[in-house]
Design an enzyme around this catalytic site. Structure first.
Site, short mmCIF file in Angstrom:
data_model
loop_
_atom_site.label_atom_id
_atom_site.label_comp_id
_atom_site.label_asym_id
_atom_site.label_seq_id
_atom_site.Cartn_x
_atom_site.Cartn_y
_atom_site.Cartn_z
N ALA B 217 -26.22 21.85 78.88
CA ALA B 217 -26.82 23.12 78.46
C ALA B 217 -26.73 24.15 79.59
CB ALA B 217 -28.24 22.90 77.96
N SER B 218 -27.77 24.92 79.75
CA SER B 218 -27.68 26.06 80.67
C SER B 218 -27.61 25.65 82.13
CB SER B 218 -28.85 27.00 80.44
OG SER B 218 -28.78 27.52 79.13
N THR B 219 -27.89 24.39 82.45
CA THR B 219 -27.72 24.00 83.85
C THR B 219 -26.25 24.14 84.26
OG1 THR B 219 -27.33 21.66 83.32
CG2 THR B 219 -29.61 22.32 83.70
N PHE B 220 -25.36 24.19 83.25
CA PHE B 220 -23.93 24.34 83.56
C PHE B 220 -23.63 25.75 84.07
CE2 PHE B 220 -19.35 24.61 82.68
CZ PHE B 220 -18.94 23.39 83.19
#
Lengths: 482, 478
Positions: B217-220
C-alpha cells in the site's frame, strides 16, 4: 643345533598354568569394567559388577584348580578366552536390562556360575576324553531324546513359532543345545571307529567312491534327525548347525571333499524343498532376499523387521561404536540373545566386534590345535568337531545379521542370554581342555624316550606345542608342526 | 586326518575373514545409507532425542532440550511458546523442523563444520554430542511488547536496528505453541498439526518474512519518492497536480485519493505534502512519468526481488514487470500485484534512516559451542547501498514531516524526531490491512519498524498501527 638341550626342554614341558591364571585374571576384569563403563552410577548402586567379578572369579578359580589337579597340561588359552567372551556377553545382557523390560542379567550370571562349575566337574571326571568313545551309541540315543523332548505335550514349549524349548518348573531350557554335544560325540565315535570301512568298502561310481549304505546308516539316521528338527520344530538354525557338523566331521574323518560336495547338494535340495513346503523357511528366505521391501518389512510374523533393525544397529555403531551404554539395542528384538552381535556391533563398533571375532578365532584355533596334538582319531575328531561347531554357529549368526545368509535363530556361543547355551558351551570347554591336556601331557613322551630316530631339528619347542604332535605329524606325508 | 584338520582350520579362518568383510560392509561402507533409511527410528530417536543447543534471547532460553525418559533422551521445549514460535519454529519427530530449529540445525545439533573437532573429541571421551547454543539479536522486552500489541489481531511487527541490521523484534500473529508439535507423543502432534494447517488464519506462517506476503500500500510511496528524486525529473520543490480522482490511461477506472487524510485541501502539491497526506494521484503521476523501469530499479535497490536469509529464509518481495500505465499507477501506491513482507518494509525505512545504506538483517548474535567457545559472533554487514545519502536525507525529512504534520502523527514520540509512513491496503473486502513503517530518532536512528494489522477497518487500523509504532519507539528510546 644342540640336540641335548632341545630334548631336555621337551622332557619337562611346561604346564603353563601360571600363564593361564594371569590371562584369566585379565579376562575376569573385562565384565566388571564394562559394567562400570556402561553406567558408573548404576554399577555402583546395583553391585552387579561385584557379583559378576565374584561369580566369574570363583568359577574360573575352581576350573583352574581342577586343571591343576587333573589336567595340568591343558591348553592355557581356552579358559581365559571363554571367560572373556562370557564376560562381554554378561555385560551386554546387563546393559540391555537397563533400558528394556528384559531382566536376563541375574539369570545369566547364575547360569555362568553353574556352567563353570559343571565344566569343572566334567573336567574332573573326564580325565581321559577317550571314555566318551564308549558312549557313542548312547550319545546318539541321548541326542534323539533331547531333540524329541520339546515335541512332548505338557513339556514342550513353543516360542515364536519354534518348538525347541522345554519348560520344567517354570524354567525354560533348550535341550537342542546339549544335543549338539551328544551328536558331536556320536559322530566322532562312529566315524573314528568306522572310518576305514566307510573309506574303503563301497562301490566306485565314476570318480566318486561311495560308502556302503550299512556303514553310513547311523550317519544317515543322525542326518534325518536334523531334518526332523527342521520340519517338526521349525528351527532352521539348529538344522543347519546339525547338518553342518555332520558334513564337517565326515570330511575330517575321511578327507573326501567330494562327499562334502554331495552333502551340500543335499542341503540345496533340502533347502529348496523347505522353501516351497515349509512356510517358516519360506518367510526366512523372503525376509532375507526382500528385506527392504515395505510389505516384507512390515509383515508382523516372519517379516524382515528384525534383520533390518539389526542392520541399523550395526550401521549406527560404525567403525568405533557408540560406546558402552550409548547405543539403542532396545530397538532390536532379541538383542540380548539371537541378536546380541548387533548390540555389540552398535556399542563397540566394527573395532570391538572385530576384537570379539578374534577372540573366537583364537578359541577355535586352540580347539583345532588340540585336535592336531592329540593322538587318537576320536579325540582329533571331537576337538575339531567342537571347533567347527562354533565356527558354523558364528557363521550362521553373524552371516544372518549382516544379511550374508538368511537370518535364523541361533545363539552366539558364550555371549547370548540363555542357560542351555552357556551350559553346553562350558561343557565343550571342559572336553576341549581334557583333549588339549592329552595332547600336551608329557607322560606319553616316555614311550618314545629312546626314539632317537625322531628328528627334532627345526622344531623350536614353543611351549604350547607338544612333542607328540610333532611325532605324529612327522608320520603323515604333510608333516609340519600344525 | 591332520591334513583335514588343518584345512578345516584354514576354512574357518576364511569364514572369519568373510564375516569381518560383511561386517565391514554393513558397519562402514553401507553405514551411511542404512542410517539415512526412513525406517531407521534410531536416527529419528537420535536426532529428535539429542541434546540440542538452546536458542537464547537476552540470556533466557526460548528453546531448550530437557532430559526425557520416553525412549528419547531429550525433549525439546519452548518456555515462551507462542511469543517466539515464528522464530524458533518447532522441532517435531513427525513433521521435521522449521524456523531457526531448521535454519540453525547444524549448529544446534552439533553437526556444523566448526564443531568437527568437538565431535572427534566426543568420539573418544564417549560424551554424547551436545549442540551449540544460538543467541538471538532479539530484544526480549520489545518482542514481548510487540507480541502483546498484536494479541487478538492478525498481523506482524518487525523491528530492526537500522545501523547494524540486528533484528530487535519479529512477531507474527496469530502464533501457535511449538511445544505441542515437538511432543514425542504422536497422536496429539498429528491432531494439532492438522488443526493448525486448516486454520484459515495460518498460524504456522511467520508473516514477517513468509506467508502470503502483503500489498505494501502507501508504504511503497517511500520507494516512489526515492525514484522521483533519482530520476532527475523531480526535486523537493516540484509541484505536481493533485486531482481527487485520476483517470487511468486506456481504462474507465479512476484512481481516487486517500480519504483519510487532507488531500482535498490542495489541487496541486509538493511531494512532501502529498507524502504527508498520502495522496495517491501525485504518486501515480510520478510513477507514470519516471517509468516502471525506474520504479522497479529503485524497488530492487531496496531489496525487492532479492533472496535473503536472516538465516530464516525470507520470501522475495515482488514488483511486477510489463505493466500497462494503469497498472503501474496502481502499483505505485503499493496495490495491484506488488507483494512484500513486513521485513522488507522495515528494511526500506531502515535504509532511508541509515543514509541510504541497507544493512543485512540478522537474527543471530552469537553461536557458542557447549564448552562456551564462540563459533560465530555477530558483526554488522552492509547488504547494499539503496540510494545516495542526499536522497536518503530528503526522503527521511519527508517521513519525519509525515509524522510531525501528516497522517502518521499517531506514531509521534515527545521530544524525539520520528519518521514514518502509513499505508492502507485494500484487500477486496470491506476491511483493510493497515501499515505503519518508520524509524526513530531521525538524526540517530536506533530502530526501524514495520507494523501491519490485517482485516481491520480503516480508522481502527490506522490507530492500531500508529499507536503500536509509538509504543515500540518509546520502549526502544527509553
Amino acid at each position: 643345533m644342540n640336540k641335548a638341550s632341545t630334548v631336555s626342554r621337551v622332557d619337562t614341558p611346561r604346564s603353563r598354568r601360571l600363564t593361564e591364571l594371569l590371562l584369566t585374571l585379565c579376562a575376569i576384569a573385562l565384565c566388571p569394567i564394562s559394567m562400570y563403563l556402561i553406567d558408573p552410577d548404576r554399577a555402583v548402586e546395583n553391585r552387579m559388577w561385584l557379583q559378576a567379578l565374584l561369580v566369574q572369579g570363583v568359577g574360573a578359580l575352581i576350573l583352574h584348580a581342577v586343571m591343576y589337579l587333573r589336567a595340568r597340561y591343558a591348553d592355557p588359552f581356552i579358559l581365559p578366552l571363554a571367560v572373556a567372551l562370557n564376560g562381554l556377553g554378561l555385560a551386554m545382557i546387563y546393559r540391555i536390562d537397563l533400558t528394556t523390560p528384559a531382566n536376563a542379567g541375574a539369570m545369566q550370571l547364575m547360569w555362568t556360575g553353574l556352567a563353570m562349575v559343571v565344566s569343572a566337574v566334567v573336567l574332573f571326571f573326564l580325565r581321559d576324553h577317550k571314555i566318551l568313545l564308549k558312549v557313542t551309541y548312547i550319545s546318539l540315543l541321548a541326542s534323539v531324546l533331547l531333540l524329541i523332548l520339546p515335541l512332548m505335550p505338557f513339556l514342550g514349549l513353543e516360542i515364536n513359532g519354534a518348538r525347541i524349548w522345554i519348560s520344567v518348573g517354570g524354567r525354560t531350557f533348550q535341550p537342542g543345545e546339549l544335543a549338539k554335544i551328544t551328536l558331536a560325540i556320536f559322530f566322532a565315535g562312529y566315524l573314528s571307529t568306522h572310518r576305514d570301512l566307510i573309506l574303503l568298502a563301497g562301490k566306485k561310481i565314476g570318480p566318486v567312491r561311495l560308502p556302503r549304505f550299512r556303514d553310513m546308516a547311523p550317519m544317515v539316521v543322525a542326518w534325518l534327525i536334523s531334518l526332523a528338527v527342521l520340519v517338526f520344530q521349525r528351527d532352521l538354525g539348529s538344522a543347519i548347525l546339525f547338518f553342518g557338523i555332520f558334513l564337517v566331521m565326515l570330511y575330517l574323518a575321511t578327507g573326501r571333499l567330494t562327499w562334502v560336495a554331495l552333502g551340500l547338494l543335499f542341503v540345496v535340495a533340502g533347502g529348496l524343498l523347505a522353501y516351497n513346503y515349509i512356510s517358516h523357511v519360506h518367510y526366512r528366505i523372503n525376509a532375507w532376499t526382500h528385506a527392504f521391501e515395505p510389505e516384507i518389512y512390515n509383515q508382523p510374523l516372519g517379516g524382515s523387521g528384525q534383520i533390518v533393525q539389526g542392520l541399523f544397529g550395526l550401521a549406527s555403531g560404525g567403525l568405533f561404536g557408540r560406546g558402552w551404554g550409548n547405543g539403542r539395542p532396545d530397538l532390536v528384538s532379541y538383542s540380548n540373545s539371537d541378536m546380541i552381535i548387533t548390540a555389540l556391533g552398535e556399542e563397540l563398533g566394527l573395532m570391538g566386534l572385530g576384537a570379539i571375532l578374534m577372540l573366537f578365532l583364537l578359541l577355535i584355533s586352540r580347539g583345532f590345535r588340540a585336535a592336531l596334538g592329540t593322538r587318537d582319531a576320536f579325540g582329533k575328531l571331537l576337538a575339531a568337531g567342537f571347533s567347527a561347531l562354533m565356527v558354523i554357529q558364528l557363521f550362521v549368526v553373524i552371516g544372518g545379521v549382516t544379511r550374508l545368509i538368511p537370518l535364523t535363530g541361533l545363539t552366539t556361543p558364550f555371549m547370548s542370554a540363555g542357560g542351555s547355551s552357556l551350559l553346553s558351551n562350558w561343557i565343550i570347554v571342559a572336553i576341549l581342555l581334557a583333549i588339549s591336556h592329552a595332547a600336551r601331557a608329557p607322560h606319553v613322551v616316555e614311550a618314545f624316550d629312546s626314539a632317537d630316530s625322531v628328528d627334532y631339528s627345526g622344531s623350536e619347542a614353543d611351549g604350547a606345542t607338544s612333542v607328540i604332535s610333532r611325532i605324529t605329524d612327522s608320520t603323515t606325508p604333510q608333516g609340519g608342526r600344525g | 586326518m591332520n591334513t583335514a584338520i588343518r584345512r578345516a582350520w584354514i576354512a574357518s579362518a576364511c569364514i572369519f575373514v568373510l564375516l569381518l568383510g560383511t561386517l565391514t560392509y554393513v558397519q562402514f561402507f553401507d553405514s551411511k545409507d542404512l542410517q539415512a533409511n526412513a525406517w531407521n527410528s534410531r536416527t529419528l530417536y537420535e536426532s529428535y532425542g539429542s541434546q540440542r543447543g538452546s536458542i537464547v534471547v537476552d540470556g533466557v532460553e526460548v528453546a531448550v532440550s530437557v532430559e526425557s525418559n520416553d525412549g528419547y533422551a531429550f525433549q525439546r521445549t519452548y518456555p515462551q511458546a507462542d511469543i517466539y514460535a515464528g522464530l524458533t519454529g518447532y522441532f517435531s519427530s513427525i513433521y521435521g523442523a522449521t524456523g531457526l530449529e531448521s535454519a540453525m540445525d547444524e549448529q544446534l545439533s552439533g553437526n556444523s563444520d566448526a564443531q568437527f573437532y568437538d565431535r572427534i573429541a566426543q568420539m573418544f571421551t564417549g560424551n554424547t554430542a551436545a549442540g551449540a547454543s544460538v543467541e538471538l539479536t532479539i530484544d526480549g522486552e520489545l518482542q514481548q511488547l510487540s507480541y502483546n500489541l498484536l494479541q487478538g489481531h492478525k498481523g506482524s511487527i518487525v523491528a530492526l536496528n537500522p545501523k547494524t541490521g540486528e533484528v530487535l523484534a519479529m512477531v507474527s500473529s496469530p502464533s501457535y505453541d511449538p511445544n505441542v508439535l515437538a511432543s514425542h507423543n504422536a497422536e496429539p502432534v498429528i491432531a494439532e498439526y492438522a488443526a493448525l494447517n486448516e486454520d484459515p488464519d495460518r498460524p504456522l506462517y511467520n508473516r514477517a518474512i513468509a506467508g502470503d506476503t502483503y500489498a505494501p500500500a502507501s508504504t511503497f510511496k517511500i520507494i516512489d519518492a526515492v525514484a522521483a528524486l533519482e530520476s532527475g525529473e523531480y526535486t523537493a520543490d516540484s509541484v505536481i497536480p493533485n486531482p481527487q480522482n485520476l483517470s487511468l490511461p486506456n481504462t474507465d477506472v479512476t484512481l481516487p485519493n486517500y480519504l483519510g487524510g487532507n488531500c482535498t485541501a490542495r489541487s496541486e502539491a509538493t511531494i512532501e505534502w502529498a507524502f504527508a497526506q498520502s495522496c495517491n494521484t501525485p504518486f501515480a503521476q510520478i510513477a507514470m512519468k519516471v517509468g516502471q523501469e525506474q520504479i522497479a530499479q529503485t524497488a530492487q535497490n531496496f531489496g525487492y526481488g532479492q533472496d535473503l536469509s536472516i538465516p530464516l529464509t525470507v520470501s522475495q518481495s515482488v514488483f511486477p514487470t510489463n505493466m500497462e500505465d494503469s497498472q503501474l499507477a496502481l502499483a505505485s501506491i503499493g496495490q495491484y500485484d506488488v507483494k512484500t513482507t513486513p521485513l522488507q518494509v522495515a528494511m526500506t525505512s531502515a535504509a532511508i534512516a541509515n543514509e541510504g545504506v541497507q544493512m543485512k538483517p540478522n537474527l543471530i548474535r552469537s553461536v557458542k559451542s557447549h564448552n562456551l567457545s564462540s563459533l560465530y559472533d555477530f558483526s554488522a554487514e552492509q547488504l547494499r547501498r539503496s540510494t545516495s545519502p542526499a536522497v536518503a536525507h530528503q526522503v527521511r525529512d519527508w517521513m519525519v514531516n509525515s509524522v510531525d504534520h501528516g497522517i502518521a502523527a499517531g506514531a509521534s514520540v515527545d521530544g524525539v524526531s520520528v519518521g514514518g509512513k502509513t499505508g492502507t491496503a485494500e484487500t477486496g473486502t470491506d476491511t483493510v490491512n493497515s501499515w505503519f513503517t518508520g524509524f526513530a530518532p531521525a538524526d540517530d536512528p536506533q530502530v526501524a519498524i514495520a507494523v501491519v494489522y490485517e482485516d481491520v477497518d480503516t480508522t481502527t487500523g490506522s490507530q492500531l498501527s500508529t499507536s503500536a509504532a509509538q509504543q515500540i519507539f518509546e520502549a526502544v528510546l527509553n
